[in-house]
Write a protein that holds these residues in place. Structure first.
Motif, PDB file in Angstrom:
ATOM      1  N   ASP A 191      -2.205  -2.786  11.782  1.00 14.82           N
ATOM      2  CA  ASP A 191      -1.628  -3.155  10.488  1.00 14.82           C
ATOM      3  C   ASP A 191      -2.276  -4.388   9.873  1.00 14.82           C
ATOM      4  O   ASP A 191      -1.846  -4.832   8.801  1.00 14.82           O
ATOM      5  CB  ASP A 191      -0.114  -3.405  10.624  1.00 14.82           C
ATOM      6  CG  ASP A 191       0.675  -2.106  10.697  1.00 14.82           C
ATOM      7  OD1 ASP A 191       0.162  -1.079  10.230  1.00 14.82           O
ATOM      8  OD2 ASP A 191       1.813  -2.126  11.215  1.00 14.82           O
TER       9      ASP A 191
ATOM     10  N   THR B  53      -3.252 -10.639   6.067  1.00 17.05           N
ATOM     11  CA  THR B  53      -1.820 -10.391   6.107  1.00 17.05           C
ATOM     12  C   THR B  53      -1.576  -9.107   6.899  1.00 17.05           C
ATOM     13  O   THR B  53      -2.465  -8.607   7.593  1.00 17.05           O
ATOM     14  CB  THR B  53      -1.242 -10.278   4.676  1.00 17.05           C
ATOM     15  OG1 THR B  53       0.180 -10.194   4.738  1.00 17.05           O
ATOM     16  CG2 THR B  53      -1.803  -9.067   3.941  1.00 17.05           C
ATOM     17  N   SER B  54      -0.382  -8.569   6.795  1.00 16.64           N
ATOM     18  CA  SER B  54      -0.028  -7.321   7.457  1.00 16.64           C
ATOM     19  C   SER B  54       0.242  -6.240   6.414  1.00 16.64           C
ATOM     20  O   SER B  54       0.676  -6.533   5.295  1.00 16.64           O
ATOM     21  CB  SER B  54       1.231  -7.511   8.316  1.00 16.64           C
ATOM     22  OG  SER B  54       1.757  -6.259   8.741  1.00 16.64           O
ATOM     23  N   ALA B  55       0.017  -4.989   6.790  1.00 17.31           N
ATOM     24  CA  ALA B  55       0.330  -3.872   5.906  1.00 17.31           C
ATOM     25  C   ALA B  55       1.821  -3.820   5.598  1.00 17.31           C
ATOM     26  O   ALA B  55       2.235  -3.205   4.603  1.00 17.31           O
ATOM     27  CB  ALA B  55      -0.121  -2.560   6.547  1.00 17.31           C
TER      28      ALA B  55
ATOM     29  N   HIS C  16      -5.843  -4.949   1.878  1.00 15.72           N
ATOM     30  CA  HIS C  16      -4.440  -4.637   1.595  1.00 15.72           C
ATOM     31  C   HIS C  16      -4.336  -3.945   0.239  1.00 15.72           C
ATOM     32  O   HIS C  16      -5.037  -4.290  -0.712  1.00 15.72           O
ATOM     33  CB  HIS C  16      -3.613  -5.926   1.604  1.00 15.72           C
ATOM     34  CG  HIS C  16      -2.136  -5.684   1.616  1.00 15.72           C
ATOM     35  ND1 HIS C  16      -1.444  -5.287   0.490  1.00 15.72           N
ATOM     36  CD2 HIS C  16      -1.207  -5.796   2.611  1.00 15.72           C
ATOM     37  CE1 HIS C  16      -0.159  -5.154   0.787  1.00 15.72           C
ATOM     38  NE2 HIS C  16       0.012  -5.446   2.069  1.00 15.72           N
TER      39      HIS C  16
ATOM     40  N   ARG D  14      -4.475  -6.541   7.617  1.00 16.70           N
ATOM     41  CA  ARG D  14      -5.092  -6.268   6.332  1.00 16.70           C
ATOM     42  C   ARG D  14      -5.759  -7.529   5.781  1.00 16.70           C
ATOM     43  O   ARG D  14      -5.217  -8.630   5.877  1.00 16.70           O
ATOM     44  CB  ARG D  14      -4.052  -5.767   5.316  1.00 16.70           C
ATOM     45  CG  ARG D  14      -3.440  -4.420   5.668  1.00 16.70           C
ATOM     46  CD  ARG D  14      -4.457  -3.306   5.578  1.00 16.70           C
ATOM     47  NE  ARG D  14      -3.875  -1.990   5.846  1.00 16.70           N
ATOM     48  CZ  ARG D  14      -3.821  -1.431   7.052  1.00 16.70           C
ATOM     49  NH1 ARG D  14      -4.331  -2.085   8.108  1.00 16.70           N
ATOM     50  NH2 ARG D  14      -3.293  -0.239   7.212  1.00 16.70           N
TER      51      ARG D  14
ATOM     52  N   VAL E  27       1.532  -9.383  -2.127  1.00 15.29           N
ATOM     53  CA  VAL E  27       0.098  -9.643  -1.986  1.00 15.29           C
ATOM     54  C   VAL E  27      -0.570  -9.700  -3.357  1.00 15.29           C
ATOM     55  O   VAL E  27      -1.436 -10.541  -3.600  1.00 15.29           O
ATOM     56  CB  VAL E  27      -0.559  -8.567  -1.100  1.00 15.29           C
ATOM     57  CG1 VAL E  27      -2.060  -8.803  -0.997  1.00 15.29           C
ATOM     58  CG2 VAL E  27       0.071  -8.588   0.300  1.00 15.29           C
TER      59      VAL E  27
ATOM     60  N   ASN F  34       3.296  -4.728  -1.331  1.00 15.12           N
ATOM     61  CA  ASN F  34       2.162  -4.776  -2.258  1.00 15.12           C
ATOM     62  C   ASN F  34       2.369  -5.804  -3.361  1.00 15.12           C
ATOM     63  O   ASN F  34       1.437  -6.505  -3.762  1.00 15.12           O
ATOM     64  CB  ASN F  34       1.939  -3.399  -2.888  1.00 15.12           C
ATOM     65  CG  ASN F  34       1.398  -2.375  -1.912  1.00 15.12           C
ATOM     66  OD1 ASN F  34       1.031  -2.705  -0.785  1.00 15.12           O
ATOM     67  ND2 ASN F  34       1.367  -1.120  -2.331  1.00 15.12           N
TER      68      ASN F  34
END
Length: 326
Positions: free
Chosen positions: A110, A261-263, A309, A112, A270, A267
């Motif tokens: 995950d 970052t992480s998935a 991401h 990103r 980010v 959205n």
């Protein structure tokens, strides 16, 4: 209750409720940086400051957290303890593959990328009169390999392996943090140190000025193998005069500091972070000399070894910096 007073109470109540709702809707996000004296801290604090200007609009409030460096930030993002972090591109790559220090924890699927921040060469300093002219001269001497969990330690371990060396080749391999290694060098407790950092770094400027430490070039077959065989390393040059007493340009190699970052981070979050940085990019570049020559296109295409991401992809596509098929 009179009608005017009733209207006043109703208005006051509405204001209180609205304020309470706004406060409740504000989401706290955290950015993992690095040592107190490093450029990661400056970059993270600048990103937070730019983002927090528009908290009322996007509902995000940002704060930074000092950490042990790249590996710590990766694992903290994986566990959910951090939302974002600044990490070296090599550490980012190893995390996606589950290699190196991530072998036990496995691939971070995950993870990103959001954007690249700035180039980070490995800078090696030697104590004045140590007799060190090249990295191999540290054999039998006291060398600081960096604190465990840091990107510096990862890079030095890779250089040692490429050069056919190990920490056993030093008379002592210390593991001091960037906040400690300068004092140790000036007090003759170590003969040299390595530090992956953007230049000029205040930490290294203080050392070179206080005790005449000199830069050690990183060249030769070992470095060539690293650059050729790894997708996240590149040759770099530290310009002459970057550090006191070091008039000549010095060749080295290095990675790129990246923002990840992480998935699992939304959205919209980010996208808001990317917008805050790049809508005020000129201001961002003024925060440290190493940011001065950054170009937005470099931050989109350099050192991003993890998938981009979706929120960052959407922002960069809106700006025309990447195409739909990229």
């Amino acid at each position: 209750m009179t009608r005017p007073k009733a209207k006043f109470v109703a208005a006051a109540l509405a204001t209180m409720l609205a304020g309470g709702m706004a406060a409740a809707e504000t989401r706290e996000i955290t950015i993992g940086t690095g040592s107190a004296s490093g450029v990661y801290r400056i970059a993270g604090e600048t990103i937070c400051r730019l983002l927090n200007r528009d908290t009322a609009r996007h509902g995000l409030h940002c704060q930074t957290r000092g950490t042990g460096g790249s590996i710590h930030n990766i694992e903290a993002i994986r566990s959910g303890a951090l939302d974002f972090g600044i990490v070296q591109s090599d550490v980012q790559y190893l995390a996606t593959k589950g290699q190196g220090q991530f072998k036990d924890s496995g691939p971070f699927k995950d993870l990103r990328a959001v954007f690249a921040v700035y180039p980070e060469p490995l800078v090696v300093l030697a104590r004045d009169k140590s007799g060190v002219a090249r990295f191999e001269d540290f054999r039998g001497k006291r060398f600081n390999v960096g604190n465990p969990g840091s990107g510096t330690r990862t890079t030095i371990d890779m250089l040692l392996a490429a050069a056919g060396m190990s920490t056993n080749d030093f008379s002592r391999a210390s593991e001091l943090s960037p906040d400690e290694h300068g004092k140790a060098l000036c007090e003759n407790r170590i003969d040299g140190l390595g530090y992956v950092v953007g230049n000029p770094a205040a930490n290294l400027q203080a050392i070179t000025k206080a005790c005449n430490a000199h830069l050690v070039p990183l060249t030769g077959p070992a470095v060539d193998r690293l650059v050729v065989e790894t997708p996240y390393f590149a040759y770099t040059t530290i310009p002459g005069g970057t550090y006191p007493g070091n008039r000549d340009a010095v060749r080295s190699f290095g990675v790129v500091a990246t923002f990840v970052t992480s998935a699992k981070v939304p959205n919209e979050t980010v996208h808001a972070v990317a917008s805050a940085v790049f809508e005020h990019f000129d201001e961002f570049r003024k925060q440290h000399p190493i940011f001065a020559y950054l170009h937005p296109m470099d931050t989109v295409h350099s050192g991003l070894t993890a998938p981009l991401h979706d929120g960052a992809f959407r922002y960069f596509r809106e700006r025309g910096w990447i195409r739909r098929g990229d």
